[in-house]
Design an enzyme around this catalytic site. Structure first.
Site: not given
Lengths: 236, 748
Positions: A88, A203, A205
């Site tokens: 990002c 993302h 994560e």
């Protein structure tokens, strides 16, 4: 195997702790949160530039962070083949630092957008996709206001296999509706020629634990496991 | 405005003569201009709660009555002990007046302020929720402008600071057209030790006073007195009283403050919000029973030439005051240096119990530390408005539309339709805690990493109901918001509120406030929910149109879910499952969306609350949860029963075959049954094999429960058993209407 990954804490990075959480607690590898001015490449086998709003995204997303001393350190890692990954805002920094080709423009809607999207794996040879198959479709969320990928050299990127992820439907079709921000050719992530530096807007994560995923998938985990695999192969 | 004489010059102050006399008594002399400004700000309604304090005494005993309440009303935020060594802090407040004048920065700095309130409890802010109210959007470019830029202000600020916005509500009603409501709520999570480390008091003489963060400028001077007045056409000229936010600096303040607290050398902490340096220094020393000497010329200012009055009264954003142990000064300053934060050691505490402020050598302020918090209070008159009798007796007009047409109109109406346009702009997932995300449940659910516990949080109240009956409306708000967290499987733990009302000097306006406080107090005592904080915003009236806003006692509830298997979500899941309606439907169409959308009337009989029935309903639901019997749950809310069921169908595009035979009392009309907003009802999805067990349990709990239908693959809702003919509603059409209303109004 003994290795260590750094997650760089730029001022107002805000997905830094999330990346640390997944590395330390979900896939159980050693990772340090390192303040950008304190980062020394010699201690690390890989580096992640996390999501967020480094320096408030003031002036232009990623541009100020691209001039941090951490980027000089990361350049050394880039040159010797260690993984340099931008998620990002990290992707925006990597394009501004010219580690990666292209630029990230304001979303077509001119609005920030936070939603789950589908990502098609276009290149599974890179430092963060080697545990995936080409054509796999991953469920991973996005959250950005400036994520519209643009390049003047689309043909060259295609020829060099530098397109890593594209926004797609759940079935893997690259439609206009599946493209959440107007990115050129649905591009969501790209890599350098050597394939050790990758940037992507989504993302992973946030998609590494079933409890956080609408369909209880853990596709983001493959991303981090690929980085570990890449480092392991490199060191052995 | 009152005119007073300072050193031979006449100056205007907000305080009344009686208050000015009290200032002189407290000082035993005339105040100078800086001191007068400080009293004027601290004794404004916004800072002193002078009209509301007598009434709010009702809420004061939460810390005594509940052993898990660590901080109650009067502190910067409520804090509860949630077990495993964790403390949860939360608060809600208003930023209505600035947002009505400058929506983007007004809303953004509202977020900034609430984040600081949580941070100064020593814990990390982990979630935001924003209840918003505007005028109706359709054909109203002013309302659209406010809505667009308030949402953008929240998004830009919240997203940059890395705090997910996990919930909120939006209501559109003409009464908010010029005085929109922007309420902001924040939740913080930390260890109980973190919380205990950083009280908002300077209790130890000899400690350093440090100002950290943004520079002090001329913005926001008298922001709180501006917020303590009614908005007028002249208010446009008050735009300089609106502060400018800087989310980047805020993020750095969060990280550097948390790191400074971890050093163990911070003894006290206070954010600079309303009242700026005046409020922070006087409250730190006043509450800590100490005094301090402060040197104004140490304060780093944004521009040269600022005088003592301006520096003491500036409300520039992004500033924190630290009280630091002498031996730890270097360590704490090193943390600030690491984050490249500006700071200044501006003074030291002492045992004089006097706040002295120096401008170089000159003593410019010399007042007892506690004097600024000793504002007079006022007992305001209250009077029930005369217009209510007429409103309450309003009847529902004769039906001219088909029931199916009404349902389609309702699901597309501004107050019921999807708010996805809003929450897509908020990063609601940063922090990797968001388990039940926007649109998936009645509340936002966050995990506590490293435990099997979850936080559920929701905000809400129904302004239309409160307008007709603030006592029952406030209770109904509690039933709804508690219902939201219960629907997701959480036990409600504590409540904070944000009271948005009109001018307290007008008896009819004060009556609304007084009745709403009574309603909240009575309900929370009965259902044993501690009230751990509140904020009051008066003067929400618009002199241009001579209308007061509808009374809005906004409620925030946090709850806890133990075990991930106990999280329940809203969407229907399995074709073939049973659908039950829990709770009683009465002819309560007053203030309903049905009345408003279809007939454009506001009156009728609003919902009333029966606490005993609410209590057994909740007990019954938790019994079902303990036995893992519930597959989906949604509380019945705006629009009534069928709208609630439709909302549950949309995500997975399942249909329902409903049969309402014997489901409702004979004297109820079809429209009353379908569109009543009677509170305390739930729609649950269960497995048919458990049907008998559920009926047995319902009998045991003496609960009103009806099996009203079954889920089907066919994406339509069919309704039989009504007095009128069978209805058939198309899910795809409903979804299209539900999703398109706001984009079609905002994206053209």
């Amino acid at each position: 195997m003994n290795f260590k990954i750094a997650v760089i804490q730029f001022p107002a990075a805000n997905c830094d702790l999330d990346a640390i959480h997944v590395l330390n607690d979900v896939i159980n590898v050693k990772a340090d949160l390192v303040w950008h001015n304190h980062f020394k490449e010699s201690k690390y086998d890989g580096v992640i530039l996390p999501g967020g709003f480094a320096f408030g995204d003031y002036l232009r997303a990623g541009i100020i962070a691209a001039h941090s001393p951490a980027i000089d350190e990361a350049k050394i890692m880039l040159k010797d083949g260690r993984p340099v990954i931008g998620i990002c805002n990290g992707f925006q920094i990597l394009t501004e630092a010219q580690f990666l080709p292209g630029a990230l423009l304001r979303n077509e809607s001119l609005k920030f957008v936070c939603k789950w999207v589908n990502l098609k794996v276009e290149n599974n040879k890179t430092a963060c996709t080697n545990k995936m198959n080409e054509g796999d479709v991953l469920a991973i969320p996005i959250a950005h206001g400036e994520g519209r990928y643009y390049t003047d050299n689309l043909e060259e990127l295609e020829k060099n296999n530098q397109i890593v992820f594209r926004y797609s439907t759940e079935q893997g079709d690259l439609t206009k509706n599946a493209n959440p921000n107007g990115s050129l050719d649905n591009i969501a992530g790209v890599c350098n020629l050597e394939q050790n530096c990758i940037g992507l807007m989504p993302h992973p994560e946030r998609a590494s634990e079933a409890i956080l995923s609408p369909k209880r998938t853990e596709h983001g985990k493959l991303f981090f496991e690929s980085i570990v695999e890449f480092i392991t192969r490199r060191l052995s | 405005m009152t005119k007073v004489n300072v050193n031979g010059k006449e100056v205007d102050v907000e305080m009344i003569n009686e208050e000015y006399e009290k200032v002189k008594d407290l000082l035993n002399r005339d105040p100078n201009i800086t001191e007068l400004g400080m009293f004027d700000v601290m004794w404004s309604e916004h800072c002193s709660y002078k009209s509301s304090r007598p009434k709010l005494k009702l809420f004061e005993d939460a810390e005594e009555n509940y052993d898990y309440v660590l901080a109650g009303p009067g502190q910067d935020a409520g804090v509860i002990d949630i077990g495993d060594g964790y403390a949860l802090a939360f608060r809600i407040e208003s930023h209505n007046h600035p947002s009505a004048i400058e929506p983007y920065h007004g809303a953004a700095t509202g977020i900034g302020g609430i984040i600081r309130d949580i941070l100064c409890m020593g814990v990390r802010p982990i979630a935001l929720l924003d209840p918003l109210r505007f005028g109706r959007l359709k054909d109203n470019s002013h309302s659209q402008w406010l809505f667009k830029y308030v949402v953008k202000g929240i998004a830009d600020y919240g997203n940059c600071t890395g705090i997910p916005t996990i919930g909120g509500e939006v209501e559109f009603d003409d009464s908010f057209e010029n005085n929109c409501l922007v309420n902001v709520a924040c939740i913080g999570l930390g260890t109980i030790d973190d919380f205990k480390h950083a009280p908002s008091r300077a209790y130890n003489p000899g400690d350093y006073v440090i100002l950290m963060g943004g520079s002090t400028g001329r913005d926001g001077i008298h922001g709180v007195t501006f917020a303590s007045r009614t908005l007028t056409e002249m208010s446009e000229a008050d735009r300089p009283a609106v502060q400018i936010g800087d989310p980047f600096t805020k993020k750095m303040i969060i990280e550097s403050t948390l790191e400074a607290i971890k050093t163990g050398y911070v003894r006290g902490l206070k954010d600079l919000g309303g009242g700026g340096l005046t409020c922070a220094t006087s409250e730190l020393t006043g509450d800590g029973n100490t005094g301090a000497d402060v040197d104004l010329r140490k304060v780093f200012t944004r521009e040269p030439g600022m005088n003592s009055y301006e520096i003491m009264l500036s409300e520039s954003q992004e500033r924190m005051a630290f009280i630091v142990k002498p031996e730890g000064l270097g360590t704490v300053l090193d943390v600030f240096k690491k984050y490249e934060m500006a700071f200044a050691v501006i003074g030291r505490t002492n045992d004089s119990k006097v706040l002295k402020v120096f401008d170089n050598e000159n003593l410019v302020v010399n007042i007892p530390s506690k004097a600024l918090s000793e504002s007079p209070t006022f007992r305001r008159e209250e009077k029930r408005p005369d217009y209510l009798d007429h409103l309450l007796s309003q009847q529902t007009p004769i039906l001219t539309l088909g029931l199916d047409e009404i349902i389609y109109k309702l699901i597309a109406s501004e107050n019921i339709c999807s708010k996805e346009w809003v929450y897509r702009q908020y990063d609601h997932e940063v922090g990797v805690r968001s388990v039940v995300k926007c649109g998936e449940g009645d509340s936002g659910v966050l995990r506590i990493i490293g435990t099997d516990k979850f936080i559920s949080a929701s905000v809400g109240v129904n302004s239309k109901h409160c307008f007709l009956d603030p006592y029952q409306g406030a209770k109904g708000g509690l039933v709804e918001v508690c219902g939201n967290v219960i629907a997701n499987g959480a036990k409600p733990m504590a409540m904070v509120n944000c009271c948005n009302f009109g001018n307290p000097e007008i008896p009819e306006s004060f009556w609304y406030f007084s009745k709403a406080v009574d309603g909240m107090n009575d309900f929370c005592r009965k259902l044993r929910i501690p009230i751990v904080g509140g904020n009051v915003s008066f003067y929400n009236e618009d002199e241009v149109t001579k209308t007061a806003i509808k009374a809005t006692p906004e409620i925030m509830i946090v709850g806890i879910i133990k075990g991930k298997e106990n999280i329940i979500t809203l969407p229907f899941k399995n074709s073939g499952d049973d659908i039950f309606l829990i709770g009683e439907t009465k002819a309560e169409l007053g203030g309903s969306e049905y009345h408003s959308v279809i007939y454009d009337i506001e009156g009728g009989t609003p919902p009333a609350v029966n606490e005993d029935k609410i209590e057994i309903t909740w007990d019954f639901l938790f019994e079902l949860y303990n036995r893992n019997l519930v597959n989906a749950n949604h509380d019945v809310n705006k629009g009534g029963l069928v709208i609630t069921i439709a909302e549950m169908c949309l995500k997975n595009k399942l249909g329902v075959i409903l049969d309402f035979s014997d489901c409702y009392e004979k004297e109820l009309r079809d429209d009353e049954f379908l569109f009543s907003e009677s509170v305390g009802r739930f729609i649950i999805e269960t497995n048919p094999k458990d049907r008998d067990l559920i009926f047995d349990l319902a009998a045991k709990f003496k609960i009103n429960i009806k099996r009203i239908g079954i889920l089907s693959e066919n994406p339509e809702i069919t309704i039989s058993g009504l007095k009128s003919k069978q209805l058939k509603l198309d899910i795809d059409k409903m979804k299209q209407l539900y999703d398109s209303t706001i984009p079609s109004l905002m994206e053209t």
